[in-house]
Scaffold this motif. Sequence first.
Motif, PDB file in Angstrom:
ATOM      1  N   ASN A  11      17.439 -21.159  10.406  1.00 56.51           N
ATOM      2  CA  ASN A  11      18.108 -21.845   8.854  1.00 56.51           C
ATOM      3  C   ASN A  11      16.957 -22.099   7.860  1.00 56.51           C
ATOM      4  N   THR A  12      15.712 -21.442   7.812  1.00 58.50           N
ATOM      5  CA  THR A  12      14.970 -21.523   6.854  1.00 58.50           C
ATOM      6  C   THR A  12      15.509 -20.872   5.504  1.00 58.50           C
ATOM      7  N   TYR A  13      14.785 -21.024   4.525  1.00 54.55           N
ATOM      8  CA  TYR A  13      15.392 -20.516   3.112  1.00 54.55           C
ATOM      9  C   TYR A  13      14.299 -19.768   2.558  1.00 54.55           C
ATOM     10  N   PHE A  14      13.699 -18.806   3.150  1.00 57.08           N
ATOM     11  CA  PHE A  14      12.631 -17.923   2.396  1.00 57.08           C
ATOM     12  C   PHE A  14      13.493 -17.201   1.443  1.00 57.08           C
ATOM     13  N   ILE A  15      13.316 -17.245   0.140  1.00 58.23           N
ATOM     14  CA  ILE A  15      14.063 -16.545  -0.931  1.00 58.23           C
ATOM     15  C   ILE A  15      13.464 -14.939  -1.174  1.00 58.23           C
ATOM     16  N   ILE A  16      14.098 -13.867  -1.144  1.00 60.68           N
ATOM     17  CA  ILE A  16      13.533 -12.756  -1.452  1.00 60.68           C
ATOM     18  C   ILE A  16      14.069 -12.412  -2.949  1.00 60.68           C
ATOM     19  N   SER A  17      13.242 -12.096  -3.681  1.00 62.64           N
ATOM     20  CA  SER A  17      13.775 -11.489  -5.147  1.00 62.64           C
ATOM     21  C   SER A  17      13.644 -10.124  -5.103  1.00 62.64           C
ATOM     22  N   ASP A  18      14.316  -9.617  -6.314  1.00 65.01           N
ATOM     23  CA  ASP A  18      14.403  -8.207  -6.430  1.00 65.01           C
ATOM     24  C   ASP A  18      12.759  -7.688  -6.821  1.00 65.01           C
ATOM     25  N   ASP A  19      11.906  -8.529  -7.135  1.00 66.31           N
ATOM     26  CA  ASP A  19      10.601  -8.361  -7.454  1.00 66.31           C
ATOM     27  C   ASP A  19       9.656  -7.915  -6.102  1.00 66.31           C
ATOM     28  N   ASP A  20      10.426  -8.188  -5.048  1.00 66.45           N
ATOM     29  CA  ASP A  20       9.536  -8.257  -3.701  1.00 66.45           C
ATOM     30  C   ASP A  20       9.738  -6.950  -3.173  1.00 66.45           C
ATOM     31  N   PHE A  21      10.251  -6.139  -3.612  1.00 66.15           N
ATOM     32  CA  PHE A  21      10.283  -4.455  -3.191  1.00 66.15           C
ATOM     33  C   PHE A  21      10.588  -3.595  -4.332  1.00 66.15           C
ATOM     34  N   ILE A  22      10.390  -2.432  -3.887  1.00 65.26           N
ATOM     35  CA  ILE A  22      10.817  -1.119  -4.941  1.00 65.26           C
ATOM     36  C   ILE A  22      12.080  -0.537  -4.135  1.00 65.26           C
ATOM     37  N   VAL A  23      12.872  -0.096  -4.941  1.00 64.05           N
ATOM     38  CA  VAL A  23      14.065   0.529  -4.304  1.00 64.05           C
ATOM     39  C   VAL A  23      13.831   2.105  -4.476  1.00 64.05           C
ATOM     40  N   LEU A  24      13.614   2.772  -3.327  1.00 61.42           N
ATOM     41  CA  LEU A  24      13.256   4.381  -3.527  1.00 61.42           C
ATOM     42  C   LEU A  24      14.218   4.975  -4.541  1.00 61.42           C
ATOM     43  N   SER A  25      15.651   4.737  -4.508  1.00 59.72           N
ATOM     44  CA  SER A  25      16.254   5.719  -5.222  1.00 59.72           C
ATOM     45  C   SER A  25      16.210   5.387  -6.838  1.00 59.72           C
ATOM     46  N   GLU A  26      15.121   4.227  -7.028  1.00 63.69           N
ATOM     47  CA  GLU A  26      14.946   4.135  -8.558  1.00 63.69           C
ATOM     48  C   GLU A  26      13.869   4.435  -9.146  1.00 63.69           C
ATOM     49  N   ILE A  27      13.098   4.908  -8.105  1.00 65.49           N
ATOM     50  CA  ILE A  27      11.545   5.505  -8.550  1.00 65.49           C
ATOM     51  C   ILE A  27      11.663   6.663  -9.478  1.00 65.49           C
ATOM     52  N   THR A  28      11.066   6.514 -10.618  1.00 61.14           N
ATOM     53  CA  THR A  28      10.804   7.721 -11.690  1.00 61.14           C
ATOM     54  C   THR A  28       9.584   8.303 -11.554  1.00 61.14           C
ATOM     55  N   ASN A  29       8.610   7.307 -11.356  1.00 61.84           N
ATOM     56  CA  ASN A  29       7.170   7.852 -11.436  1.00 61.84           C
ATOM     57  C   ASN A  29       6.306   7.113 -10.143  1.00 61.84           C
ATOM     58  N   GLY A  30       5.817   8.101  -9.360  1.00 58.11           N
ATOM     59  CA  GLY A  30       4.964   7.728  -8.260  1.00 58.11           C
ATOM     60  C   GLY A  30       3.959   6.489  -8.458  1.00 58.11           C
ATOM     61  N   TRP A  31       3.217   7.127  -9.560  1.00 60.78           N
ATOM     62  CA  TRP A  31       1.793   6.155  -9.750  1.00 60.78           C
ATOM     63  C   TRP A  31       2.211   4.905 -10.216  1.00 60.78           C
ATOM     64  N   GLU A  32       3.436   4.754 -11.038  1.00 68.62           N
ATOM     65  CA  GLU A  32       3.774   3.578 -11.397  1.00 68.62           C
ATOM     66  C   GLU A  32       4.213   2.640 -10.108  1.00 68.62           C
ATOM     67  N   ALA A  33       5.051   3.198  -9.351  1.00 63.54           N
ATOM     68  CA  ALA A  33       5.484   2.598  -8.178  1.00 63.54           C
ATOM     69  C   ALA A  33       4.418   1.831  -7.321  1.00 63.54           C
ATOM     70  N   ILE A  34       3.175   3.027  -7.316  1.00 66.84           N
ATOM     71  CA  ILE A  34       2.043   2.340  -6.444  1.00 66.84           C
ATOM     72  C   ILE A  34       1.395   1.030  -7.014  1.00 66.84           C
ATOM     73  N   GLU A  35       1.460   1.096  -8.373  1.00 69.21           N
ATOM     74  CA  GLU A  35       0.878  -0.088  -9.188  1.00 69.21           C
ATOM     75  C   GLU A  35       1.616  -1.203  -8.754  1.00 69.21           C
ATOM     76  N   GLN A  36       3.001  -1.014  -8.838  1.00 68.94           N
ATOM     77  CA  GLN A  36       3.800  -2.177  -8.598  1.00 68.94           C
ATOM     78  C   GLN A  36       3.526  -2.677  -7.167  1.00 68.94           C
ATOM     79  N   LEU A  37       3.190  -1.848  -6.233  1.00 72.15           N
ATOM     80  CA  LEU A  37       2.917  -2.177  -4.597  1.00 72.15           C
ATOM     81  C   LEU A  37       1.640  -2.898  -4.877  1.00 72.15           C
ATOM     82  N   ASN A  38       0.800  -2.565  -5.512  1.00 72.06           N
ATOM     83  CA  ASN A  38      -0.731  -3.112  -5.552  1.00 72.06           C
ATOM     84  C   ASN A  38      -0.679  -4.433  -6.009  1.00 72.06           C
ATOM     85  N   ASN A  39       0.315  -4.964  -6.888  1.00 66.38           N
ATOM     86  CA  ASN A  39       0.129  -6.252  -7.379  1.00 66.38           C
ATOM     87  C   ASN A  39       0.852  -7.097  -6.244  1.00 66.38           C
ATOM     88  N   SER A  40       0.656  -8.542  -6.712  1.00 63.72           N
ATOM     89  CA  SER A  40       1.152  -9.256  -5.860  1.00 63.72           C
ATOM     90  C   SER A  40       2.701  -9.741  -6.034  1.00 63.72           C
TER      91      SER A  40
END
Length: 381
Positions: A316-345
């Motif tokens: 019963n911990t309450y770690f919150i996951i937001s949409d900014d915690d991951f990228i959705v594969l089906s929404e990728i339009t540019n691979g380099w942009e996706a990598i940049e997003q993954l490089n950020n905190s």
Amino acid sequence: MRNVIFGTGKFASEVAKKLESYNINIDAFVNNKTNLPTDVYNNKPVINIDNLDFTNSDFNIIVAKKPMFMGSAIEYLKNKNFRNAFLIKEEIFFNSIRDIEDLKNYLLPVDFSDKAILNYLETNIVDNCNLNCKGCAHFSNICKPYFVTPEDLAKDLYIINNYFHLLCFRLLGGEPLIHPKLDEIVKVARAMLPKTELVLVTNGVLIPKINQEMIDSLRDNNVIISISLYKLTEKLLPKILERLNKENIKYFINDDYFKKPEVITQFHTRLSTEKNNEGAQVSQNCGGRFCRFLRNGKISKCYYPLLIDNLNDLFNTYFIISDDDFIVLSEITNGWEAIEQLNNSIPFCDYCRSKEQNFEWERANKDVAKLDDYVLKLKKK
Ligand code: SF4
Ligand code: SF4
């Protein structure tokens, strides 16, 4: 043309040694770090890459880092629009090399106009484990059963292959050798990623016992076995290595092929139930930042956001996951942009502390309430 190695650690030094043994001369070592060692190999100059004088000579830059750590070098060379760059394949240390022509197969020319280069990705093919280490970072000691299906893995890898040139893909868990369809999983991974280095990470305990189909599939699909050396693994090591050697399967122990492996006695974590606002800072130093994690159509910067439900559900911990915690594969339009997003905190990084907490490795006892006290002792009442 001069040859410069991008990397200043043991890996880079061993690559230089290997290349020079085939008469490929190395002129210098470079890195984009501020603290550089004074010597790496054979008294070659060690230079910050920003200070390399490109005006008087053409350079081949050879990135010599383990795949997991290649990301910042690739990003640097892309931002500088550098053309004569090569990435060293880790397999250079596993295979016997026939001659200089064969050696060139381990130097991957970089083409930034092609698909984005994703250096590393890992996934749990199963969550459970036969060792149940206390404080397992993937929560394998407390998880509900989960086994990826070959079909679901194929769907994700199809999209990944569309957008990325993936250098290294690791199959882990949990203990991947308990997946009943491991042979099919491995075939799918190899079929979808024909040029990617495939590594299976295991505690090794089951290697002497697994069936021949699994062993054949690992060898025939060119999978490298990475053995984590726990106490129990050490006891069985002669039998484990006997089978791998007999079956001609490549392996390394504790992710290192240069030094004598030692039994893992310490685990560590930064995770805390208390949120802070230090995530951006903490994520610049944590080891987890290299562990890009794939699960069910999503990729996150590390394993926590996509596995934390195991902890939430049980305690019963309450770690919150937001949409900014991951990228959705089906929404990728540019691979380099996706990598940049993954490089950020990511927002989840705010749950990690700046100081790591170390604890002794041990198998979890049956008292479930104590399994994750390393995290839960900070749980708010
Ligand atoms: S062997 Fe590895 S996956 Fe299994 S419980 Fe221990 S740390 Fe987790
Ligand atoms: S959540 Fe962020 S800070 Fe924590 S381990 Fe993952 S990448 Fe590192």
